[in-house]
Design an enzyme around this catalytic site. Structure first.
Site, short mmCIF file in Angstrom:
data_model
loop_
_atom_site.label_atom_id
_atom_site.label_comp_id
_atom_site.label_asym_id
_atom_site.label_seq_id
_atom_site.Cartn_x
_atom_site.Cartn_y
_atom_site.Cartn_z
N ARG A 1 16.72 -7.85 -5.69
CA ARG A 1 16.70 -8.94 -6.66
C ARG A 1 18.06 -9.11 -7.33
O ARG A 1 18.28 -10.06 -8.06
CB ARG A 1 15.60 -8.69 -7.69
CG ARG A 1 14.20 -8.88 -7.09
CD ARG A 1 13.09 -8.49 -8.03
NE ARG A 1 11.79 -8.84 -7.46
CZ ARG A 1 10.63 -8.44 -7.95
NH1 ARG A 1 10.60 -7.67 -9.02
NH2 ARG A 1 9.50 -8.81 -7.39
N LYS B 1 4.73 5.63 0.80
CA LYS B 1 3.53 6.16 0.17
C LYS B 1 3.71 6.15 -1.35
O LYS B 1 4.85 6.16 -1.82
CB LYS B 1 3.22 7.57 0.70
CG LYS B 1 4.37 8.58 0.51
CD LYS B 1 4.47 9.08 -0.91
CE LYS B 1 5.82 9.57 -1.27
NZ LYS B 1 6.00 9.70 -2.73
N ARG C 1 8.92 6.73 -11.82
CA ARG C 1 7.79 7.66 -11.70
C ARG C 1 7.19 8.00 -13.06
O ARG C 1 6.12 8.58 -13.14
CB ARG C 1 8.23 8.94 -11.00
CG ARG C 1 8.65 8.76 -9.55
CD ARG C 1 9.12 10.08 -8.98
NE ARG C 1 9.53 9.99 -7.58
CZ ARG C 1 10.73 9.64 -7.18
NH1 ARG C 1 11.67 9.35 -8.09
NH2 ARG C 1 11.03 9.58 -5.90
#
Length: 334
Positions: A38, A98, A167
């Site tokens: 972006r 994942k 995270r």
């Protein structure tokens, strides 16, 4: 000349920089032809760094590129669903980092979108492509360690001092269960060839890290009263190992999930009675093996070793683990 699968990478994430892009470029049947961010300047900078022909200042532009056949999606977890579905609708095959999404329901929608569009979908559990895991399956099948009674697995590291780490953002799908807990669960399912019945998980939530689970320990119940015990964390010393306990012996793997470089020899220790055997396999780059397998599936029609439905089943267990950690109750896997 070998036909190569032409890849586009959606995001300039660290995992793309440090592992996946180099692995595709090293592979015999893949090449990265485009990268998107972006931030157009960031995409351009990375394209120059990795000698990628084209860079785009939006993900949409990359998906409109007719040369791109497959995309790798290493976006933050909460964006996996949107950009997998949009990639499928654009006719691109998808390797999604994942966890596949934030829930089994979302992953099922992603898989359905890919099937409808006639494109391949794979979740990027790169470790599963390393030949050491087939060797472990062979040892189990031989009966050398007897019947499996339990599995114990760990995957921890310490990133607690980092700032602005996605995270640590709950809305973006942060937390240790999503980040590394997915590994022990997928591995146990792979070796046992069955699906868990229930889970019990306890987690350490940290307000200084966005309220996410920075550490979690769990008990996963499989059919036949076989259990997986695991711990995963982002605020603990680094470990990545597994032990499979049988009625006659054990298999121990001190470097379970393939983060080692190719120069490091993976090791398998088999203990039976008073005897211990160490097996050393050739070093491999698991990310490269993953890229080769995906290219073979797209270009040759070679079946992927794991069907898209595997991702749905794994997320059902993750859903239950997150619910158990939040409620501090045993949860039946739905």
């Amino acid at each position: 000349m070998t036909r190569k699968l032409k890849w586009g990478v959606i995001s300039t994430a660290d995992i793309a920089r440090t592992a996946v892009i180099p692995a595709i470029q090293e592979s015999e049947r893949g090449e990265v032809v485009a990268i998107a961010s972006r931030n157009a300047d960031k995409a351009l900078e990375m394209s120059k760094q990795y000698n990628i022909e084209k860079s785009y200042g939006s993900y949409e532009e990359l998906l409109q590129d007719p040369e791109v056949e497959a995309v790798y999606v290493p976006l933050p977890n909460h964006l996996h669903k949107e950009w997998t579905i949009r990639s499928a609708q654009a006719g691109k095959h998808i390797l999604c980092e994942k966890p596949s999404s934030l829930s089994a329901v979302d992953t099922a929608e992603m898989v359905e979108a890919c099937k409808k569009a006639g494109v391949l979908f794979a979740e990027a559990f790169m470790y599963r492509y390393h030949p050491k895991h087939q060797r472990i399956k062979d040892i189990i099948a031989s009966g050398e360690i007897g019947e499996i009674r339990s599995i114990h697995c760990t995957f921890t590291f310490n990133s607690s001092d980092q700032q602005d780490n996605v995270r640590f953002n709950k809305e973006m799908g942060g937390g240790s269960i999503y980040d590394v807990g997915v590994y022990p669960i997928s591995a146990a399912r792979m070796y046992l060839k069955s699906e868990p019945e229930a889970v019990s998980v306890r987690a350490l939530y940290s307000e200084k890290h966005g309220g996410v689970d920075m550490m979690a320990s769990g008990l996963v119940e499989f059919p036949g009263d076989i259990t997986l015990t695991f711990d995963c964390g982002m605020w603990a010393a680094s470990r990545s190992n597994m032990e499979i306990l049988g009625t006659k012996g054990t298999i121990a793997m001190p470097k379970m999930f393939g983060w080692e470089k190719t120069s490091v020899v993976p090791q398998i220790f088999v203990h039976v009675g008073t005897m211990t055997r160490e097996e050393r396999l050739k070093g491999h780059n698991s990310f490269k093996l993953q890229a080769e397998a995906f290219a073979a599936a797209v270009l040759d029609g070679t079946p992927l070793p794991y069907e898209p439905e595997d991702s749905i089943l794994n997320m059902k267990v993750i859903d239950a683990c997150l619910e158990s950690a939040g409620s501090r109750k045993r949860i039946v896997v739905g």
